[in-house]
Design a protein around this motif. Structure first.
Motif, mmCIF file in Angstrom:
data_model
loop_
_atom_site.group_PDB
_atom_site.id
_atom_site.type_symbol
_atom_site.label_atom_id
_atom_site.label_comp_id
_atom_site.label_asym_id
_atom_site.label_seq_id
_atom_site.Cartn_x
_atom_site.Cartn_y
_atom_site.Cartn_z
ATOM 1 N N ILE A 44 0.879 -1.297 0.165
ATOM 2 C CA ILE A 44 -0.017 0.181 -0.018
ATOM 3 C C ILE A 44 0.748 1.221 0.058
ATOM 4 O O ILE A 44 0.439 2.363 0.158
ATOM 5 N N GLY A 45 2.199 0.976 -0.244
ATOM 6 C CA GLY A 45 2.764 2.281 -0.453
ATOM 7 C C GLY A 45 3.613 2.909 0.907
ATOM 8 O O GLY A 45 3.708 4.201 0.951
ATOM 9 N N ALA A 46 3.920 2.155 1.925
ATOM 10 C CA ALA A 46 4.333 2.590 3.102
ATOM 11 C C ALA A 46 6.024 2.931 3.057
ATOM 12 O O ALA A 46 6.452 2.014 2.161
ATOM 13 N N THR A 47 6.266 3.864 3.550
ATOM 14 C CA THR A 47 7.855 3.992 3.592
ATOM 15 C C THR A 47 8.351 2.843 4.542
ATOM 16 O O THR A 47 7.607 2.068 5.352
ATOM 17 N N ARG A 48 9.662 2.712 4.666
ATOM 18 C CA ARG A 48 10.419 1.874 5.708
ATOM 19 C C ARG A 48 10.003 2.126 7.110
ATOM 20 O O ARG A 48 9.648 1.266 7.829
ATOM 21 N N PHE A 49 10.104 3.403 7.465
ATOM 22 C CA PHE A 49 9.712 3.770 8.859
ATOM 23 C C PHE A 49 8.317 3.367 9.177
ATOM 24 O O PHE A 49 7.934 2.891 10.244
ATOM 25 N N ILE B 10 2.730 15.828 0.332
ATOM 26 C CA ILE B 10 2.476 14.681 1.445
ATOM 27 C C ILE B 10 3.728 13.637 1.502
ATOM 28 O O ILE B 10 4.311 13.309 2.506
ATOM 29 N N THR B 11 4.139 13.438 0.228
ATOM 30 C CA THR B 11 4.982 12.378 -0.074
ATOM 31 C C THR B 11 6.426 12.904 0.338
ATOM 32 O O THR B 11 7.232 12.323 1.142
ATOM 33 N N ALA B 12 6.648 14.171 0.235
ATOM 34 C CA ALA B 12 7.973 14.774 0.566
ATOM 35 C C ALA B 12 8.076 14.630 2.000
ATOM 36 O O ALA B 12 9.048 14.256 2.667
ATOM 37 N N VAL B 13 6.861 15.095 2.660
ATOM 38 C CA VAL B 13 6.826 15.026 4.247
ATOM 39 C C VAL B 13 7.188 13.561 4.626
ATOM 40 O O VAL B 13 7.777 13.278 5.608
ATOM 41 N N ARG B 14 6.443 12.592 4.095
ATOM 42 C CA ARG B 14 6.540 11.294 4.370
ATOM 43 C C ARG B 14 7.809 10.912 4.273
ATOM 44 O O ARG B 14 8.643 10.061 5.211
ATOM 45 N N MET B 15 8.400 11.252 3.165
ATOM 46 C CA MET B 15 10.062 10.891 3.096
ATOM 47 C C MET B 15 11.029 11.372 4.067
ATOM 48 O O MET B 15 11.783 10.530 4.732
ATOM 49 N N VAL B 16 10.802 12.929 4.344
ATOM 50 C CA VAL B 16 11.478 13.341 5.688
ATOM 51 C C VAL B 16 11.297 12.743 6.846
ATOM 52 O O VAL B 16 12.209 12.335 7.339
ATOM 53 N N ASN B 18 10.242 9.444 7.246
ATOM 54 C CA ASN B 18 11.163 8.299 7.072
ATOM 55 C C ASN B 18 12.481 8.505 7.446
ATOM 56 O O ASN B 18 13.018 7.600 8.176
ATOM 57 N N TRP B 19 13.207 9.490 6.895
ATOM 58 C CA TRP B 19 14.585 9.653 7.097
ATOM 59 C C TRP B 19 14.944 9.719 8.628
ATOM 60 O O TRP B 19 15.707 9.114 9.154
ATOM 61 N N LEU B 20 13.959 10.563 9.146
ATOM 62 C CA LEU B 20 14.153 11.084 10.461
ATOM 63 C C LEU B 20 13.873 9.940 11.382
ATOM 64 O O LEU B 20 14.746 9.614 12.372
ATOM 65 N N GLY B 21 12.916 9.116 11.176
ATOM 66 C CA GLY B 21 12.658 7.914 11.862
ATOM 67 C C GLY B 21 14.002 6.963 11.784
ATOM 68 O O GLY B 21 14.135 6.274 12.749
ATOM 69 N N LEU B 22 14.280 6.546 10.732
ATOM 70 C CA LEU B 22 15.135 5.689 10.616
ATOM 71 C C LEU B 22 16.583 6.111 11.135
ATOM 72 O O LEU B 22 17.414 5.325 11.643
ATOM 73 N N GLY B 23 16.848 7.311 10.971
ATOM 74 C CA GLY B 23 18.024 7.968 11.592
ATOM 75 C C GLY B 23 17.971 7.675 13.233
ATOM 76 O O GLY B 23 18.976 7.408 13.728
ATOM 77 N N LEU B 24 16.684 8.167 13.670
ATOM 78 C CA LEU B 24 16.513 7.756 15.337
ATOM 79 C C LEU B 24 16.771 6.445 15.773
ATOM 80 O O LEU B 24 17.338 6.108 16.643
ATOM 81 N N PHE B 25 16.334 5.309 14.693
ATOM 82 C CA PHE B 25 16.608 3.904 15.129
ATOM 83 C C PHE B 25 18.284 3.898 15.166
ATOM 84 O O PHE B 25 18.710 3.225 15.863
ATOM 85 N N ALA B 26 18.892 4.223 13.952
ATOM 86 C CA ALA B 26 20.533 4.110 13.976
ATOM 87 C C ALA B 26 20.990 4.637 14.988
ATOM 88 O O ALA B 26 21.744 3.950 15.736
ATOM 89 N N LEU B 27 20.403 6.053 15.600
ATOM 90 C CA LEU B 27 20.927 6.614 16.582
ATOM 91 C C LEU B 27 20.605 5.785 18.167
ATOM 92 O O LEU B 27 21.511 5.682 18.836
ATOM 93 N N LEU B 28 19.486 5.237 18.313
ATOM 94 C CA LEU B 28 19.374 4.452 19.403
ATOM 95 C C LEU B 28 20.266 3.191 19.409
ATOM 96 O O LEU B 28 20.754 2.477 20.409
ATOM 97 N N GLY B 29 20.339 2.645 18.335
ATOM 98 C CA GLY B 29 21.274 1.336 18.000
ATOM 99 C C GLY B 29 22.462 1.642 18.482
ATOM 100 O O GLY B 29 23.221 0.809 19.316
ATOM 101 N N VAL B 30 23.051 2.789 17.995
ATOM 102 C CA VAL B 30 24.645 3.114 18.459
ATOM 103 C C VAL B 30 24.641 3.425 19.941
ATOM 104 O O VAL B 30 25.346 2.924 20.364
ATOM 105 N N ALA B 31 23.544 3.953 20.455
ATOM 106 C CA ALA B 31 23.544 4.257 22.066
ATOM 107 C C ALA B 31 23.627 2.742 22.898
ATOM 108 O O ALA B 31 24.256 2.980 23.884
ATOM 109 N N ALA B 32 22.900 2.053 22.152
ATOM 110 C CA ALA B 32 22.810 0.750 23.018
ATOM 111 C C ALA B 32 24.056 0.161 22.620
ATOM 112 O O ALA B 32 24.493 -0.900 23.479
#
Lengths: 151, 313
Positions: A44-49, B10-16, B18-32
């Motif tokens: 459904i087009g979700a991003t990875r996050f 909306i797609t652009a916002v979602r991409m941002v 997305n990157w912020l969220g994945l970055g947060l995960f990476a940061l938490l992984g490093v912190a652990a």
């Protein structure tokens, strides 16, 4: 903060020790998300996050259960905590930047000279009983939570 | 046109996000993970320095620990105690834990297997200090009778073998290596049992049927044929369990108690982890240094077991 031996230090130490354990439990649940669900999320087009968030919602019982399992393990942690917690068992404190005590570190620190107090030996065994009961209840809750949502 | 524009936004916002969220995960992984490397680095930098200062690797591994007035010293007695108690505890843990795991994993429908599973699940999370306290209490109760009726006559009967036997078998003190090993085994049993059980439970049904169909006794089907299918997981469990108990301190506090001399295993026995616990809290630099050296040695032992387990598994 006058000395480095505080409840806060012990808390940081426990956080470092418990993180891998909690992560292992959650990962175990995460691996159980059915492949079709994952594929549907991406379809459904979700991003990875967004996919991760949806999958996390799918395994929320593992996250909660992992929290309780980690809590149970942190409570029983003895020697590492006893080294940094300060061993203050004469005065109750709620200030985390003061030295305090946990049940398990009380046993570790005071048992060798418990015989010189009138009631210390029975008190320490009672403490061990309390610790065991807490552990039992927390584990029962964790296992109940994890199995209730078993897919 | 505008609708399309909006969707793009909306797609652009979602991409941002997305990157912020994945970055947060990476940061938490490093912190652990960062604390792990900080700890390993700290222990080895200070530990190797301390070992060199206290007289070199061999002297450190065999020497007696330093008193506050000494310049040199080692962890010889503690290393021997740790190896002895860990080996005994691991053997006992596998000897009991493996069959227990097979029972829990294979006889899932039996009522008692469920009871055993619940018990093992509880035991694996048991606070280790409580295990130590329990073994201490049992030892205090059983020591006199054990010595009078079993170990006293036994050591008398064994005395022709030579004096060295008294280092291993003889009347027990209140604190001894065997109590320590028993406490370690109690911690290892549920660990091995749980992993064995889940390994046996994951064997495919056709393989199980084939094993039973070969017509041997059930014992052979379970412990010979099916064991081969899960041997890898079981060996890994045994090795990881051994690494786990090698570093345990709490169960040894009131069972092995600790000793700074080479002494019979029937009396108080030293362990590396106990020495770290004791020496790190003293105000003497030389003993704190020896604690760091001991930590480096213990970490090396555990990392070696870990790497062997990873390669085999």
């Amino acid at each position: 903060m006058t000395s480095p031996y505080t409840l806060f230090t012990a808390g940081v130490l426990l956080a470092i020790m418990i993180t891998p354990y909690a992560a292992a439990v959650i990962r175990e649940g995460y691996a159980l998300v059915p492949k079709p669900v994952e594929e549907a999320v991406y379809a459904i087009g979700a991003t990875r996050f967004e996919a991760v968030l949806i999958k996390l919602r799918y395994v929320r019982n593992y996250i909660l259960g992992g929290f309780f399992l980690a809590l149970g393990r942190a409570m029983g942690e003895t020697v590492a905590v006893a080294m940094v917690v300060g061993g203050n068992f004469v005065r109750f404190t709620t200030n985390i930047f003061e030295s305090g005590i946990t049940i398990s570190s009380l046993i570790a620190l005071q048992f060798p000279n418990a015989a010189s107090y009138q009631y210390m030996v029975p008190a320490l065994f009672a403490g061990a009983l309390l610790l065991t009961l807490f552990g039992l209840v927390i584990n029962a809750v964790a296992i109940y939570i994890i199995q209730r949502g078993q897919i | 046109m505008t609708a399309g524009r909006k969707a793009e936004d909306i797609t652009a916002v979602r991409m941002v996000i997305n990157w912020l969220g994945l970055g947060l995960f990476a940061l938490l992984g490093v912190a652990a993970v960062v604390p792990l490397f900080l700890i390993i680095g700290d222990v080895y930098v200070k530990g190797i320095d301390a070992i060199n200062r206290l007289g070199g690797l061999w002297a450190f591994l065999t020497g007696l620990p330093p008193t506050p007035l000494d310049e040199r010293g080692g962890i010889g007695p503690m290393l021997v105690g740790t190896l002895y108690m860990t080996a005994l505890g691991a053997l006992l843990g596998i000897a009991v834990g493996f069959p227990l795991g097979v029972y829990i994993g294979e006889m899932r429908r039996e009522k008692f297997a469920n009871v055993a599973r619940a018990g093992v699940n509880v035991l694996v999370e048991f606070p280790t200090i409580v295990v130590g306290l329990f073994v201490y209490a049992v030892m205090s109760l059983a020591k006199e009778d054990l010595n009078r009726y079993l170990l006293g006559p036994l050591s008398k009967a064994l005395s022709p073998v030579g004096g060295w036997i008294t280092w291993f078998i003889g009347p027990l003190d209140g604190f001894n290596a065997y109590a320590g090993a028993a406490a370690l085994a109690l911690i290892m049993i549920p660990y091995v049992a749980l992993i064995t059980a889940s390994a046996y439970a994951s064997i495919e049904q056709p393989l199980r049927e084939a094993a039973y169909a070969t017509g041997g006794r059930e014992f052979n089907a379970l412990f010979v044929v099916l064991r081969k299918a899960v041997s890898r997981a079981v060996v890994t469990a045994a090795l990881l369990g051994t690494a786990k108990i090698a570093g345990e301190t709490a169960p040894l506090l009131f069972t092995a108690f600790g000793n700074t001399y080479y002494a019979p295993f029937t009396g108080p026995t030293g362990a590396v982890s106990l020495w770290i616990w004791y020496a790190a809290q003293t105000p003497y630099d030389v003993q704190i240094a020896s604690a760091y050296g001991a930590a480096a040695v213990l970490l090396t032992i555990i990392l070696i077991i870990f790497i062997v387990a990873r390669i085999r598994g």
